[in-house]
Design an enzyme around this catalytic site. Structure first.
Site, mmCIF file in Angstrom:
data_model
loop_
_atom_site.group_PDB
_atom_site.id
_atom_site.type_symbol
_atom_site.label_atom_id
_atom_site.label_comp_id
_atom_site.label_asym_id
_atom_site.label_seq_id
_atom_site.Cartn_x
_atom_site.Cartn_y
_atom_site.Cartn_z
ATOM 1 N N ARG A 1 0.838 -1.205 -0.153
ATOM 2 C CA ARG A 1 0.046 0.003 -0.012
ATOM 3 C C ARG A 1 0.739 1.228 0.089
ATOM 4 N NH1 ARG A 1 -2.453 2.365 4.475
ATOM 5 N NH2 ARG A 1 -2.113 0.577 5.547
ATOM 6 N N TYR B 1 -15.105 19.292 -14.808
ATOM 7 C CA TYR B 1 -15.549 17.960 -15.157
ATOM 8 C C TYR B 1 -16.462 17.706 -14.102
ATOM 9 C CZ TYR B 1 -14.843 12.682 -14.620
ATOM 10 O OH TYR B 1 -15.055 11.451 -14.672
ATOM 11 N N ASP C 1 -5.997 20.274 -13.674
ATOM 12 C CA ASP C 1 -6.238 19.071 -14.268
ATOM 13 C C ASP C 1 -5.857 19.061 -15.746
ATOM 14 O OD1 ASP C 1 -7.416 16.775 -15.538
ATOM 15 O OD2 ASP C 1 -9.300 16.990 -14.203
ATOM 16 N N LYS D 1 -7.806 8.301 -19.571
ATOM 17 C CA LYS D 1 -8.237 8.777 -20.870
ATOM 18 C C LYS D 1 -6.753 8.581 -21.823
ATOM 19 C CE LYS D 1 -11.937 10.192 -18.937
ATOM 20 N NZ LYS D 1 -11.738 10.116 -17.450
#
Length: 265
Positions: A39, A92, A163, A188
């Site tokens: 982790r 977004y 972003d 994306k």
């Protein structure tokens, strides 16, 4: 080559292998930087994080997350509790939905702006704590004057978060324009094959990176080693895919503009 294995010895693999493990052997004491538990870190992440960091002109490796929204949530966690965040009104939808929840809980005050109105954007920075930018915006494709807005944010002492999913670091590098943190939905263009869900955050600020890393670790927003392997493979073709995408878009725009049934493009 960025993102490749550093070993130059004979028969060494070129690509980073996929490491499926939850724990690592360690003789070290706590805080030594050893992986210890998956982790915290995984060698399968290393190549991707190094490559994206270099592409974004960061002085530190990127941080990969389980999704674009996980990376966005990590970046937004840097905004002081109850602080004011300036952002494009057409951001977004996932970002807007998360911010709506945060605002309802009293965690943030959202100050939406028309990102194409640079003067209004600069004025909105007065008394703000953070600036969130998308350029182009998703899905309205509005373009912001990033150098001007980021310079104004720095002048006002406002944390700047960008972003960069749509443009990718091959078209713009916000860190080089003054941004504090850049985030991506790796799902994306970066990955490019619609077969993984991943996110990433990039910064050259060691303190901010430590906070982003702690968020990933403590919220369990970690990526599958196999997904990161696939994303790194996808990144190898980003330049040719982006070139073709722009060429196709230009062709379609020209065809639509010439069509008598289309009023404007």
């Amino acid at each position: 080559m960025a993102g490749a294995r550093p070993e130059a010895v004979n028969n060494a693999p070129v690509n980073h292998p996929v490491t499926f493990t939850s724990t690592f052997h360690s003789q070290a004491v706590a805080g030594s930087g050893d992986r210890v538990y998956a982790r915290f870190a995984n060698p399968s992440w290393d190549g991707f994080e190094q490559l994206l960091g270099q592409l974004e002109l960061a002085t530190l490796p990127a941080l990969v997350y389980s999704s674009g929204m996980a990376a966005i949530a990590a970046a937004l966690s840097l905004v002081p509790r109850g602080g004011t965040l300036v952002l494009p009104r057409h951001s977004y939808n996932g970002s807007l939905s998360l911010l709506a929840q945060m605002e309802a809980a009293g965690d943030v005050v959202v100050r939406p702006i028309d990102i194409t109105d640079t003067a209004a954007g600069i004025a909105a920075l007065q008394g703000a704590d953070a600036l969130w930018l998308e350029s182009p915006t998703n899905p309205m494709l509005e373009v912001a004057e990033l150098p001007v807005l980021l310079a104004a944010a720095a002048e006002h002492g406002v944390l700047s978060l960008v972003d960069n999913t749509f443009a990718t670091p091959l078209l713009q590098r916000p860190l080089g324009l003054g941004a504090d943190v850049v985030v991506h939905s790796v799902t994306k263009s970066l990955s490019g094959h619609s077969d993984v869900v991943l996110g990433a955050a990039v910064t050259s600020n060691p303190q901010l990176r430590e906070k982003l890393h702690a968020y990933r670790t403590l919220h369990g927003a970690i990526a599958s080693p196999m997904d990161v392997f696939l994303a790194l493979r996808g990144m190898r073709t980003l330049s040719v895919r982006l070139e073709r995408a722009q060429s196709n878009a230009q062709f379609l725009a020209e065809q639509l503009e010439a069509h008598p049934a289309v009023g404007a493009v």
